[in-house]
Structures are given as structure tokens and as C-alpha cells.
Design an enzyme around this catalytic site. Structure first.
Site, PDB file in Angstrom:
ATOM      1  CG  LEU A  65      -1.894  -1.218   1.236  1.00 25.72           C
ATOM      2  CD1 LEU A  65      -2.506  -1.430   2.608  1.00 25.72           C
ATOM      3  CD2 LEU A  65      -2.976  -1.020   0.183  1.00 25.72           C
ATOM      4  N   PRO A  66       0.291   2.418  -0.336  1.00 26.37           N
ATOM      5  CG  PRO A  66      -0.972   3.913  -1.609  1.00 26.37           C
ATOM      6  CD  PRO A  66      -1.091   2.651  -0.810  1.00 26.37           C
ATOM      7  CB  THR A  96       8.255   2.328   1.192  1.00 28.17           C
ATOM      8  OG1 THR A  96       8.810   1.389   0.284  1.00 28.17           O
ATOM      9  CG2 THR A  96       9.374   3.132   1.840  1.00 28.17           C
ATOM     10  CE  LYS A 171      11.969   1.218  -0.671  1.00 30.81           C
ATOM     11  NZ  LYS A 171      12.595   0.974  -1.967  1.00 30.81           N
ATOM     12  CE  LYS A 246       6.050   6.416   0.476  1.00 32.94           C
ATOM     13  NZ  LYS A 246       5.731   5.004   0.470  1.00 32.94           N
TER      14      LYS A 246
HETATM   15  P1  NAD Z   1       0.528   2.367  -6.469  1.00 32.05           P
HETATM   16  O1  NAD Z   1      -0.156   3.643  -6.130  1.00 32.05           O
HETATM   17  O2  NAD Z   1       0.720   1.996  -7.891  1.00 32.05           O
HETATM   18  O3  NAD Z   1      -0.208   1.119  -5.748  1.00 32.05           O
HETATM   19  C1  NAD Z   1      -0.815   1.186  -4.493  1.00 32.05           C
HETATM   20  C2  NAD Z   1      -2.179   0.523  -4.626  1.00 32.05           C
HETATM   21  O4  NAD Z   1      -2.788   0.476  -3.320  1.00 32.05           O
HETATM   22  C3  NAD Z   1      -3.130   1.305  -5.534  1.00 32.05           C
HETATM   23  O5  NAD Z   1      -3.553   0.447  -6.591  1.00 32.05           O
HETATM   24  C4  NAD Z   1      -4.286   1.700  -4.601  1.00 32.05           C
HETATM   25  O6  NAD Z   1      -5.542   1.666  -5.248  1.00 32.05           O
HETATM   26  C5  NAD Z   1      -4.183   0.629  -3.529  1.00 32.05           C
HETATM   27  N1  NAD Z   1      -4.807   0.972  -2.259  1.00 32.05           N
HETATM   28  C6  NAD Z   1      -4.689   2.097  -1.509  1.00 32.05           C
HETATM   29  N2  NAD Z   1      -5.397   1.990  -0.371  1.00 32.05           N
HETATM   30  C7  NAD Z   1      -5.974   0.764  -0.398  1.00 32.05           C
HETATM   31  C8  NAD Z   1      -6.819   0.055   0.507  1.00 32.05           C
HETATM   32  N3  NAD Z   1      -7.222   0.598   1.654  1.00 32.05           N
HETATM   33  N4  NAD Z   1      -7.216  -1.187   0.147  1.00 32.05           N
HETATM   34  C9  NAD Z   1      -6.814  -1.743  -1.027  1.00 32.05           C
HETATM   35  N5  NAD Z   1      -6.029  -1.123  -1.907  1.00 32.05           N
HETATM   36  C10 NAD Z   1      -5.617   0.119  -1.600  1.00 32.05           C
HETATM   37  O7  NAD Z   1       1.939   2.415  -5.699  1.00 32.05           O
HETATM   38  P2  NAD Z   1       3.207   1.457  -5.906  1.00 32.05           P
HETATM   39  O8  NAD Z   1       4.161   2.118  -6.810  1.00 32.05           O
HETATM   40  O9  NAD Z   1       2.723   0.061  -6.178  1.00 32.05           O
HETATM   41  O10 NAD Z   1       3.832   1.540  -4.430  1.00 32.05           O
HETATM   42  C11 NAD Z   1       3.328   0.791  -3.340  1.00 32.05           C
HETATM   43  C12 NAD Z   1       4.348   0.855  -2.222  1.00 32.05           C
HETATM   44  O11 NAD Z   1       5.589   0.308  -2.684  1.00 32.05           O
HETATM   45  C13 NAD Z   1       4.657   2.292  -1.746  1.00 32.05           C
HETATM   46  O12 NAD Z   1       4.838   2.296  -0.360  1.00 32.05           O
HETATM   47  C14 NAD Z   1       5.953   2.602  -2.484  1.00 32.05           C
HETATM   48  O13 NAD Z   1       6.722   3.593  -1.785  1.00 32.05           O
HETATM   49  C15 NAD Z   1       6.618   1.251  -2.488  1.00 32.05           C
HETATM   50  N6  NAD Z   1       7.621   1.047  -3.560  1.00 32.05           N
HETATM   51  C16 NAD Z   1       7.356   1.427  -4.832  1.00 32.05           C
HETATM   52  C17 NAD Z   1       8.324   1.209  -5.811  1.00 32.05           C
HETATM   53  C18 NAD Z   1       8.102   1.616  -7.254  1.00 32.05           C
HETATM   54  O14 NAD Z   1       9.067   1.615  -8.029  1.00 32.05           O
HETATM   55  N7  NAD Z   1       6.877   1.928  -7.667  1.00 32.05           N
HETATM   56  C19 NAD Z   1       9.540   0.595  -5.492  1.00 32.05           C
HETATM   57  C20 NAD Z   1       9.754   0.175  -4.174  1.00 32.05           C
HETATM   58  C21 NAD Z   1       8.777   0.404  -3.212  1.00 32.05           C
END
Ligand code: NAD
Length: 297
Positions: A65-66, A96, A171, A246
Site C-alpha cells: 500500500l502507498p 514503504t 529501505k 514521501k
Molecule cells: P501504487 O499507487 O501503484 O499502488 C498502491 C495501490 O494500493 C493502488 O492500486 C491503490 O488503489 C491501492 N490501495 C490504496 N489503499 C488501499 C486500501 N485501503 N485497500 C486496497 N487497496 C488500496 O503504488 P506502488 O508504486 O505500487 O507503491 C506501493 C508501495 O511500494 C509504496 O509504499 C511505495 O513507496 C513502495 N515502492 C514502490 C516502488 C516503485 O518503483 N513503484 C519501489 C519500491 C517500493
């Protein structure tokens, strides 16, 4: 065989859940976004109507999740994961988030008879897609051992970093370096271009010199030499600027809490905030180069 629930199947969680499903595991998914749900279902996952429904009967619940507030709500709010999980269920939070929230949710889980590890990842969407992520894990070693076979279906390096919250600590330190490095590369490549050097020549030299880092070798903020970097696709993420902001703020929060001087981290956080205000929030974080290369063709 009990299934795995996967909550949050966006840019990262989507391909991770797909790789798990492809390995033969039954994966029940939930996301607030119908588009994300459709992509996961096309990848072999089973749709659920809520996080609670996905959790019912699961041996493992994975969340991606975000932010901390989303993680806390998904687990702890009425009708959430805690309310639907069987005693002893293993929770694996790959989001994260801040160290304090990771420790708070893990302690609350343990108080209710569950087990929990934090297992944030590096490797980005490319690593999520190719199942080559690095997992940095905080929590009990025995719980990691139980989760390890599933983590191995989504990543290639799994490092136990200590107790709950320590995975998140590693991280945010890693992303602080990555965020600062992208700004350094953006500044330097903009300067080089203004001095009349081609992006290709600079990349070739610096990738093998003391300025080398991932932002030069694989993730250049300019189109051309590194074909997989988002710069080649109009800065489509990838890793959004707003998520990098963030993470920079998470490390600054931790720096203030621990009294650790972090002048470059503070400056970088400021620059990503400026990038967001410039309308780059939803683009890949490498688009921060747009703050530096105005007027360069
Ligand atoms: P994203 O916004 O693409 O995905 C997050 C998903 O969570 C969304 O689809 C959203 O609809 C869903 N969501 C939010 N609240 C929810 C809830 N209550 N119930 C169900 N679903 C819910 O973001 P992402 O890029 O996949 O990142 C997710 C996490 O991974 C973050 O913490 C980010 O910092 C971390 N991260 C991302 C990357 C990257 O390259 N994108 C790399 C490493 C870590």
C-alpha cells in the site's frame, strides 16, 4: 492448501501478485482500483470484494500500500484485516512506510495473536515484473523463514535486518541515497549538455567512472543510453515523484527523531517537493531533471 491474500496491487503489488500466482499459489487480491483488480485477475489472481474477504481463511496476508496511514487502516480499522484473519496468520507488509507505524502495527498484530514482518522492497517496477526484487525484512527470523518461499517467487535477494521496523529503516536509508543520487546525476548531465557534450558520451564515461550509480547505468533521467529507464517513455512511472517525496520525508522524519544530521537529504526532500509543485508528482521521479535542464534540447 491455504491461500495468500494480496492487498494493494498497483504498480508494484500487481506484478508481485502475478508472479506469486504464476508459481502455483492461490492468490486472492483486493484493491480499491478496478483497473488494478482487472490486471491482477488477468494475471491469474482471484478477485475479492474487500480486504477482509480476501483475508478470510488465508495463511498469509501480503500488503503493498502507498503509506503508513493506509497500512494502519487496512489492518486495524473495523472490518479490516485483523477482524477477518485466523489466529496465527502471518502478515507481510511490503509497503514503504515509517518505522514507527511499522512497529505499531506489528505490536498490535502480536497483541491479537497474529505474526507480522515488514518486508519492503527495492528494484522498482522492473524488478517486480521480473521477480528480481530485494526484500529487506524486519521481524522474527522464524516468521521470515515461513514467508521466504513466497518471497523467493517475487525476488532474488532476501536479507533479515533485525526486529520489526528494521526492514523499513534500511529501505528509507536506501531511498535517501537513490533520491539524492538522481538529483546529482540530473545536475551533472544538465551541466555537461550545456558545456556541449552529448548525453551518450557522458553516460559511457561516467557509467565506468567514479560518478557511476544506478541513475547512470540503468535509470538515466534522459532518453537514449539506458533503454529501460522511464525517460524513454515520457517519464511514465516507474516510481512516482510523489512516492519519492514521501520516502525522502520519511528519512527526514527519522533523522529528526534520532538527531542525525542529514543536510543533503533535507535539500533533496525540498527539491522533490518543488518537482511535485511543478506538476511532476505523478511522473517518474527521474523527471526531476526537468528542474535543471530548462532550455536544453
Ligand atoms: P501504487 O499507487 O501503484 O499502488 C498502491 C495501490 O494500493 C493502488 O492500486 C491503490 O488503489 C491501492 N490501495 C490504496 N489503499 C488501499 C486500501 N485501503 N485497500 C486496497 N487497496 C488500496 O503504488 P506502488 O508504486 O505500487 O507503491 C506501493 C508501495 O511500494 C509504496 O509504499 C511505495 O513507496 C513502495 N515502492 C514502490 C516502488 C516503485 O518503483 N513503484 C519501489 C519500491 C517500493
Amino acid at each position: 492448501m491455504s491461500h495468500t491474500a494480496f492487498i494493494g496491487i498497483g504498480n508494484m503489488g500487481g506484478p508481485m501478485a502475478r508472479n506469486l500466482a504464476r508459481s502455483g499459489k492461490t492468490v486472492k487480491v483486493f484493491d480499491l482500483s478496478p483497473t488494478a483488480m482487472q490486471v491482477a485477475v488477468d494475471g491469474g489472481a482471484i478477485p475479492s470484494q474487500s480486504a477482509g474477504q480476501a483475508t478470510q481463511g488465508a495463511a498469509t496476508v501480503i500488503t503493498m500500500l502507498p503509506e503508513g496511514k493506509h497500512v494502519k487502516a487496512a489492518y486495524m480499522e473495523d472490518g479490516g484485516i485483523f477482524d477477518h484473519a485466523e489466529p496465527g496468520t502471518l502478515f507481510v507488509d511490503c509497503s514503504t512506510i515509517d518505522v514507527a507505524t511499522a512497529r505499531e502495527v506489528a505490536a498490535a498484530a502480536k497483541a491479537r495473536g497474529f505474526r507480522m514482518i515488514d518486508a519492503p522492497v527495492s528494484g522498482g517496477t522492473v524488478g517486480a515484473d521480473a521477480a528480481t526484487l530485494t526484500f529487506m525484512v524486519g521481524g522474527d527470523a522464524a516468521d521470515l523463514d515461513e514467508a521466504r518461499p513466497q518471497l523467493e517467487k517475487m525476488g532474488k535477494l532476501i536479507v533479515h535486518c533485525g526486529g520489526n521496523g528494521n526492514g523499513e529503516a534500511v529501505k528509507i536509508c536506501n531511498n535517501m541515497i537513490g533520491g539524492i543520487a538522481m538529483i546529482a546525476v540530473s545536475e551533472a548531465f544538465s551541466l555537461g549538455q550545456r558545456l556541449g557534450v552529448s548525453v551518450e558520451d557522458m553516460q559511457r564515461v561516467i557509467a565506468s567512472s567514479s560518478g557511476s550509480c544506478v541513475a547512470v547505468t540503468d535509470y538515466l533521467p534522459l532518453a537514449g543510453p539506458t533503454p529501460k529507464s522511464p525517460a524513454n517513455f515520457g517519464y511514465r512511472p516507474g516510481f512516482m515523484t510523489k512516492l519519492m517525496l514521501k520516502d525522502m520525508r520519511l528519512s527526514q522524519l527519522a533523522a529528526v527523531e534520532t538527531g542525525q544530521p542529514s543536510p543533503l537529504g533535507a535539500q533533496a526532500a525540498m527539491l522533490y517537493a518543488m518537482a511535485e509543485q511543478e506538476g511532476l508528482g505523478e511522473l517518474d521521479f527521474s523527471s526531476i531533471i526537468k528542474l535543471f535542464n530548462k532550455g536544453i534540447a
